[in-house]
Design a protein around this motif. Structure first.
Motif, mmCIF file in Angstrom:
data_model
loop_
_atom_site.group_PDB
_atom_site.id
_atom_site.type_symbol
_atom_site.label_atom_id
_atom_site.label_comp_id
_atom_site.label_asym_id
_atom_site.label_seq_id
_atom_site.Cartn_x
_atom_site.Cartn_y
_atom_site.Cartn_z
ATOM 1 N N GLY A 136 23.784 66.551 20.075
ATOM 2 C CA GLY A 136 24.959 65.577 20.295
ATOM 3 C C GLY A 136 25.187 64.657 19.186
ATOM 4 N N ALA A 137 24.527 64.715 18.007
ATOM 5 C CA ALA A 137 24.880 63.879 16.744
ATOM 6 C C ALA A 137 26.069 64.525 16.172
ATOM 7 N N PRO A 138 26.993 63.700 15.619
ATOM 8 C CA PRO A 138 28.130 64.347 14.960
ATOM 9 C C PRO A 138 27.496 65.136 13.648
ATOM 10 N N LEU A 139 28.108 66.304 13.653
ATOM 11 C CA LEU A 139 27.783 67.261 12.513
ATOM 12 C C LEU A 139 29.112 67.939 12.036
ATOM 13 N N ASP A 140 29.203 67.989 10.854
ATOM 14 C CA ASP A 140 30.420 68.417 10.379
ATOM 15 C C ASP A 140 30.068 70.049 9.790
ATOM 16 N N ARG A 141 29.219 70.246 9.345
ATOM 17 C CA ARG A 141 28.737 71.869 8.609
ATOM 18 C C ARG A 141 27.351 72.157 8.878
ATOM 19 N N LEU A 142 27.418 73.747 9.164
ATOM 20 C CA LEU A 142 26.040 74.056 9.381
ATOM 21 C C LEU A 142 25.868 75.531 8.750
ATOM 22 N N ARG A 143 24.863 75.683 7.874
ATOM 23 C CA ARG A 143 24.949 77.134 7.283
ATOM 24 C C ARG A 143 23.502 77.753 7.814
ATOM 25 N N PHE A 144 23.480 78.973 8.054
ATOM 26 C CA PHE A 144 22.281 79.656 8.571
ATOM 27 C C PHE A 144 22.112 81.037 8.234
ATOM 28 N N GLY A 145 20.970 81.636 8.038
ATOM 29 C CA GLY A 145 20.963 83.232 7.701
ATOM 30 C C GLY A 145 20.688 83.862 9.047
ATOM 31 N N ILE A 297 22.296 71.926 18.264
ATOM 32 C CA ILE A 297 22.287 71.546 16.854
ATOM 33 C C ILE A 297 23.398 70.527 16.704
ATOM 34 N N GLY A 298 23.332 69.185 16.743
ATOM 35 C CA GLY A 298 23.989 68.329 16.599
ATOM 36 C C GLY A 298 25.071 68.278 17.841
ATOM 37 N N ASP A 299 26.401 68.078 17.617
ATOM 38 C CA ASP A 299 27.535 68.324 18.436
ATOM 39 C C ASP A 299 28.292 69.674 18.127
ATOM 40 N N LEU A 300 27.674 70.399 16.815
ATOM 41 C CA LEU A 300 28.598 71.430 16.349
ATOM 42 C C LEU A 300 28.136 72.751 16.873
ATOM 43 N N MET A 301 26.972 72.881 17.280
ATOM 44 C CA MET A 301 26.609 74.424 17.867
ATOM 45 C C MET A 301 25.538 74.328 18.848
ATOM 46 N N SER A 353 29.167 71.148 22.719
ATOM 47 C CA SER A 353 29.108 71.615 21.512
ATOM 48 C C SER A 353 30.434 72.303 21.022
ATOM 49 N N ARG A 354 30.729 72.281 19.782
ATOM 50 C CA ARG A 354 32.298 72.996 19.397
ATOM 51 C C ARG A 354 31.891 74.372 19.368
ATOM 52 N N TRP A 355 30.679 74.943 19.104
ATOM 53 C CA TRP A 355 30.883 76.527 19.123
ATOM 54 C C TRP A 355 29.292 76.843 20.073
ATOM 55 N N ASN A 356 29.504 78.129 20.377
ATOM 56 C CA ASN A 356 28.096 78.762 21.215
ATOM 57 C C ASN A 356 27.943 80.036 20.508
ATOM 58 N N LEU A 357 26.804 80.118 19.981
ATOM 59 C CA LEU A 357 26.207 81.332 19.297
ATOM 60 C C LEU A 357 25.357 82.188 20.223
ATOM 61 N N VAL A 358 25.796 83.166 20.646
ATOM 62 C CA VAL A 358 25.074 84.067 21.602
ATOM 63 C C VAL A 358 24.473 85.150 20.488
ATOM 64 N N ALA A 359 23.201 84.789 20.354
ATOM 65 C CA ALA A 359 22.196 85.600 19.427
ATOM 66 C C ALA A 359 21.505 86.521 20.120
ATOM 67 N N GLN A 360 21.734 87.857 20.106
ATOM 68 C CA GLN A 360 20.931 88.831 20.625
ATOM 69 C C GLN A 360 20.871 90.179 19.937
ATOM 70 N N GLN A 361 20.415 91.385 20.332
ATOM 71 C CA GLN A 361 19.703 92.388 19.602
ATOM 72 C C GLN A 361 20.514 93.628 19.314
ATOM 73 N N VAL A 362 21.359 94.068 20.608
ATOM 74 C CA VAL A 362 22.052 95.469 20.419
ATOM 75 C C VAL A 362 23.604 95.263 20.815
ATOM 76 N N CYS A 473 26.064 82.291 7.751
ATOM 77 C CA CYS A 473 26.976 81.989 8.596
ATOM 78 C C CYS A 473 27.331 80.567 8.130
ATOM 79 N N GLU A 474 28.617 80.251 8.041
ATOM 80 C CA GLU A 474 29.072 78.682 7.733
ATOM 81 C C GLU A 474 29.793 78.210 8.758
ATOM 82 N N VAL A 475 29.397 77.104 9.431
ATOM 83 C CA VAL A 475 30.166 76.656 10.523
ATOM 84 C C VAL A 475 30.751 75.480 10.475
ATOM 85 N N THR A 476 31.925 75.109 10.587
ATOM 86 C CA THR A 476 32.415 73.751 10.482
ATOM 87 C C THR A 476 33.055 73.427 11.846
#
Length: 515
Positions: A136-145, A297-301, A353-362, A473-476
């Motif tokens: 829920g914390a304000p977050l403007d940017r996130l980068r992950f691999g 992750i914050g209020d971003l994703m 959250s501003r974005w939802n990542l659905v992280a899956q395998q196939v 991935c770079e998320v704003t």
């Protein structure tokens, strides 16, 4: 490759039953931390730090005595190790292959920490962990691999050396951390052409806990893989090769007896837990483990990490690359199981959250894999392409949101495309980004004419490439960018890295823009 006998000093009568004495002695004639260290499952106030004592990686018990061993651990606020944030000791139990999982809590949010393990004069390298912003914390940017599919025999882990130098908050590993099959001098491409191995597995097919432990030890000895673990925390999920190729719930194509397969599955899951920086909540019990989980992750994703193996119906038809049979349309067929589907649906509805990542395998996109002009439809029935009703339920839950990104592995290629409803012919529900392999497939395995046919038969497909590598991935607040990063070779040392393409999505608009 490995020393066969590295005898532990002081493992005489009486020491095994006395952890305090084991801790006080200099036990090892070989370095006990040969498999490296790792951090994982980060939260806003901590993360897991992991190691496994293994002075002899090919010996049945890793060269360890059959007794508990105390391991010291240290967490620092600075890379120079001047300010200790926390410290303590943990017990490496023989029942868990002398692995150690320390769950840190009480750290400050959204900042790096450094950590190491020690036993007497034996100390590990310094690893870098990182806490996440508070939910829920304000977050403007996130980068992950994003990375996975790392067949040891197909190439060198050069891509991990490059990933270790990326400025990222964490890595999501989508699965196939090991490959469970026996060493083979020659492998064969899907077109039947031979391909020699770059390096060979030690041991045979993995069936027992000892087999799987040996295989993980071989992979974790790789310095490039160790470097990537040292650089950032990982979220890990398994796919099929951590257990057996194309397994689903209680069976594999090679063992249809659930009672027999249960032994192999239990051994594989224990070994997976022993070698991953996972929390105790994921410790296997009764041959199963809780692997799907969520991180806000914050209020971003919000990241929803799925498990597409443990609850899946057996693949329809013959379960391979083939024309779909009537079972593909069976509404009872499932990939996630009803409990996980409901869990995901609730998580998407929670908002915040501003974005939802659905992280899956196939792959979710129902691609037509026909590679010859005029041929009939071919699907990968080990993907969501074999489960039409389950895929439609997922697409319906994503539709009209404009904040869902599906990310996938397994294919050993990069794909960017649209997950469309009505069997791929309806409205766009979400973008899907499929990330290539670290090594699986070698320097290249998909012929240009096959790539051309895939494009021709799949209008929802916007991009594909056949290079080994990973994604960043770079998320704003209003833009998601996936950079497909590829190395020019993995069959020889010295592969260089480059950005192959960048796929962008504006929030509220599921269309993919390429550059």
């Amino acid at each position: 490759m490995f020393s066969r006998r590295q005898i532990l000093a002081g493992v005489g009568t009486g020491l095994i039953a006395a952890p305090a004495i084991l801790r006080a002695q200099q036990l090892f004639t070989a370095f006990p931390f040969r498999l490296g260290i790792a951090s994982g499952d980060p939260s806003h106030d901590g993360f897991v730090i992991w190691t496994r004592l293994c002075p002899d990686p090919v010996e049945e018990h890793g060269g360890m005595p059959m007794g508990p061993v105390e391991v010291d651990w240290f967490v620092y606020e600075d890379e120079a190790m001047r300010r200790i944030a926390q410290k303590g000791s943990a017990t490496a139990w023989p029942e868990l292959g002398h692995s150690v999982h320390v769950e840190l809590a009480g750290l400050q949010p959204d900042r790096p920490y450094w950590y190491r393990f020690a036993i007497g004069r034996d100390k590990t390298q310094l690893g870098r962990g990182h806490t996440l912003p508070a939910p829920g914390a304000p977050l403007d940017r996130l980068r992950f691999g994003v990375a996975g599919c790392q067949n040891y025999e197909d190439g060198l882990f050069t891509a991990y050396a490059h990933l270790a130098r990326e400025d990222i908050a964490f890595v999501w590993h989508f699965g196939d951390y090991i490959y469970e099959d026996r060493p083979r001098q020659v492998n064969y491409e899907r077109d039947g052409s031979p391909r020699a191995h770059v390096r060979d597995h030690v041991g045979t097919d993995c069936y027992t806990i000892g087999d799987y432990r040996r295989r993980y030890a071989q992979y974790k000895m790789d310095p490039d893989l160790q470097a990537a673990h040292l650089a950032a925390p990982w979220f890990t999920t398994f796919d099929d090769h951590e257990v057996a190729d194309n397994w689903s719930a209680n069976a594999t194509p090679y063992q249809h007896d659930p009672a027999l397969f249960a032994f192999r599955r239990a051994a594989a899951m224990q070994a997976y837990y022993e070698h991953m920086p996972l929390r105790k909540a994921s410790m296997p019990s009764g041959g199963a483990m809780q692997l799907y989980r969520r991180s806000r992750i914050g209020d971003l994703m919000t990241a929803h990490f799925l498990d597409t193996r443990q609850y899946r119906s057996v693949q329809p038809c013959k379960g391979g690359f083939e024309p779909p049979c009537p079972t593909v349309a069976d509404p009872k067929q499932t990939v996630l199981g009803s409990a996980q589907e409901q869990w995901l649906d609730r998580g998407l509805r929670d908002g915040g959250s501003r974005w939802n990542l659905v992280a899956q395998q196939v792959m979710m996109m129902p691609l037509d894999r026909q590679s010859l002009p005029g041929g009939g439809e071919i699907r990968n029935l080990d993907s969501w392409g074999g489960y039409d009703a389950a895929r439609e339920r997922m697409a319906a839950s994503f539709a009209e949101r404009g904040d869902v990104i599906v990310m996938t592995g397994d294919e050993h290629q990069n794909f960017a495309g649209e997950l469309r409803r009505q069997g791929g012919k309806g409205e766009v529900a979400a973008p899907e980004f499929v990330v290539t392999s670290i090594t699986s497939g070698g320097d290249g395995w998909v012929k240009p004419e096959v790539q051309a046919q895939l494009r021709a038969h799949n209008p929802a497909l916007q991009y594909l490439s056949d290079k080994r590598g990973y994604a960043v991935c770079e998320v704003t607040r209003d833009l998601w960018q996936t950079r497909f990063r590829g190395v020019d070779q993995v069959t020889a040392p010295g592969g260089s890295i480059a950005t192959l393409a960048t796929a962008s999505v504006e929030r509220g608009k599921p269309a993919i823009n390429l550059s």
